[in-house]
Design an enzyme around this catalytic site. Structure first.
Site, mmCIF file in Angstrom:
data_model
loop_
_atom_site.group_PDB
_atom_site.id
_atom_site.type_symbol
_atom_site.label_atom_id
_atom_site.label_comp_id
_atom_site.label_asym_id
_atom_site.label_seq_id
_atom_site.Cartn_x
_atom_site.Cartn_y
_atom_site.Cartn_z
ATOM 1 N N HIS A 135 0.826 -1.204 0.000
ATOM 2 C CA HIS A 135 0.000 0.000 0.000
ATOM 3 C C HIS A 135 0.864 1.259 0.000
ATOM 4 C CE1 HIS A 135 -3.682 2.332 0.983
ATOM 5 N NE2 HIS A 135 -2.816 3.119 1.602
ATOM 6 N N GLU A 136 1.791 1.322 0.943
ATOM 7 C CA GLU A 136 2.608 2.533 1.075
ATOM 8 C C GLU A 136 3.573 2.698 -0.089
ATOM 9 O OE1 GLU A 136 1.851 4.742 3.090
ATOM 10 O OE2 GLU A 136 0.509 3.595 4.378
ATOM 11 N N HIS A 160 1.955 4.839 -2.783
ATOM 12 C CA HIS A 160 2.072 6.282 -2.519
ATOM 13 C C HIS A 160 3.504 6.758 -2.787
ATOM 14 C CE1 HIS A 160 -1.920 6.363 -0.939
ATOM 15 N NE2 HIS A 160 -1.645 5.677 0.153
#
Length: 423
Positions: free
Chosen positions: A19-20, A23
């Protein structure tokens, strides 16, 4: 229990990392400075700085984050009166600001801060060696670093590398990339699961096999036959066949089937078979399976769509029938689910990871401030009104959203403990 804990840490770590990283990757592409990429929360246990980003592993394996320049509040580190130590280069520019008592610069310049601007002017002023008669001002290098109170060294955040300096499409992509990566991970894991199966059920009305000396074999059915009718019911899928036969143990049923383009008729009497507390009818047939890579990939895609549909159905039920804490699950529920998945072996763990990943992606897109969906909603509003949303308004909304999420997390965690560990 140890295996469950290790599996939980690995599963949770993969979800957060993927997920990170979404980003992180799109922020880097947009020219946004990623000050820190952290796996875990709380005190750091390891850190390393590379290409402008500080990578940290923190002690609690519950969550993680990326700190994008302009979206964190680190200026409190340099409030007036704060003692720091400066390191300068040959040009007299500050290259490092040490605001931590845990780190010592042997040849640094001690300074008690009077003022600082690390965004626009790139200067820092204060009393050198506690000489309060003279305020000295130092220029700060664009790529200078600051050692924070916990000893972590990160880049400063000049205006040109801040999140808000990137284009609106780039910021939207950066916000969306986390959930997007969770969707990609989920799909890939479901496809991997497809390749672990011996064969992929086709859910067709073609027989994949007939057990020797079974009811079906005695009725003349063979592998490859296509069943088109059971009693008065037309069937076109394996589910149709199962629903027509299973509820009728011991009852004589007419069966119509096709073989080599010709239609035949026979009768079967399903054998009564115990399945748990139920008695069902079985005639000894197996579902048709495919073994080629395309079928396995299609299986992964179908499972991905089914999982997403299920999650949206649950969210829709919560909206239409009222909200309940039992509809939600936090880290405790994930741990309990990990325990069950671990008992099913590697395939159980993979299926659990895939479900959690798509769940995390969808939930993060809910338009609540502080979630990625809330940030995207603010981006859309900005695009409609054609001007940035005031920082104070955005800050208040994010703070309110964060407070709601924290309260909800506490309530969900308490409820999960009651559900799974207190009887």
């Amino acid at each position: 229990m140890i295996i469950t804990i290790i599996t939980f840490i690995i599963v949770f770590g993969i979800l957060v990392l993927v997920h990170e990283f979404g980003h992180y990757y799109f922020a880097k592409r947009a020219g946004i400075l990623v000050r820190e990429f952290s796996i875990g929360m709380g005190p750091k246990v390891w850190w390393r700085r590379s290409n402008g980003t500080t990578y940290t592993i923190r002690i609690l394996p519950l969550g993680g984050y990326v700190r994008l320049a302009g979206t964190d509040e680190d200026e409190d580190e340099l409030r007036p009166g704060t003692p720091v130590t400066l390191q300068t280069n040959e040009e007299g520019k500050v290259t490092l600001i040490n605001a931590s008592e845990k780190e010592t610069l042997l040849e640094g310049i001690p300074l008690r801060i009077v003022d600082s601007d690390l965004e626009d002017k790139l200067i820092i002023s204060g009393y050198e060696n506690d000489d309060e008669e003279t305020v000295k001002t130092y220029p700060v290098d664009h790529d200078a670093t600051i050692v924070e109170r916990d000893g972590t060294e990160v880049r400063i955040a000049p205006k040109d590398v801040q999140f808000q300096s990137a284009s609106l499409p780039a910021r939207m992509m950066t916000n969306f990339a986390g959930p997007m990566n969770n969707f990609i991970l989920s799909l890939l894991v479901f496809i991997i699961l497809g390749f672990t199966l011996s064969g992929i059920p086709t859910n067709s009305n073609v027989l994949g096999g007939v057990t020797k000396d079974s009811v079906a074999a005695k009725a003349g059915l063979v592998s490859g036959d296509k069943i088109t009718r059971v009693a008065t019911t037309k069937v076109s899928t394996w589910n149709d066949i199962s629903q027509a036969i299973s509820p009728n143990p011991g009852k004589k049923l007419a069966v119509t089937y096709q073989r080599d383009g010709k239609t035949y008729h026979t009768t079967v009497t399903p054998k009564a078979t115990k399945q748990g507390s139920q008695t069902v009818g079985m005639i000894g047939i197996r579902e048709e399976e495919k073994f080629d890579p395309v079928a396995r990939i299609n299986y992964g895609w179908r499972q991905f769509i089914t999982a997403g549909t299920l999650i949206f159905a649950v969210l829709g039920h919560m909206i239409t029938h009222g909200f309940s804490l039992n509809d939600l699950g936090g880290p405790v529920a994930i741990y309990a689910g990990t325990s069950q998945a671990t008992s099913l072996g590697i395939n159980g763990i993979l299926a659990f990871l895939a479900m959690l990943s798509i769940n995390l992606g969808i939930v993060n897109l809910i338009p609540i401030p502080a979630l990625d969906g809330g940030k995207l909603l603010l981006n859309i509003v900005e695009g409609i009104i054609r001007r940035p949303i005031p920082e104070k308004v955005e800050g208040i909304l994010n703070l309110a959203g964060f407070a709601i999420l924290m309260i909800l997390m506490v309530l969900v965690t308490y409820n999960d403990i009651q559900r799974y560990f207190i009887h």
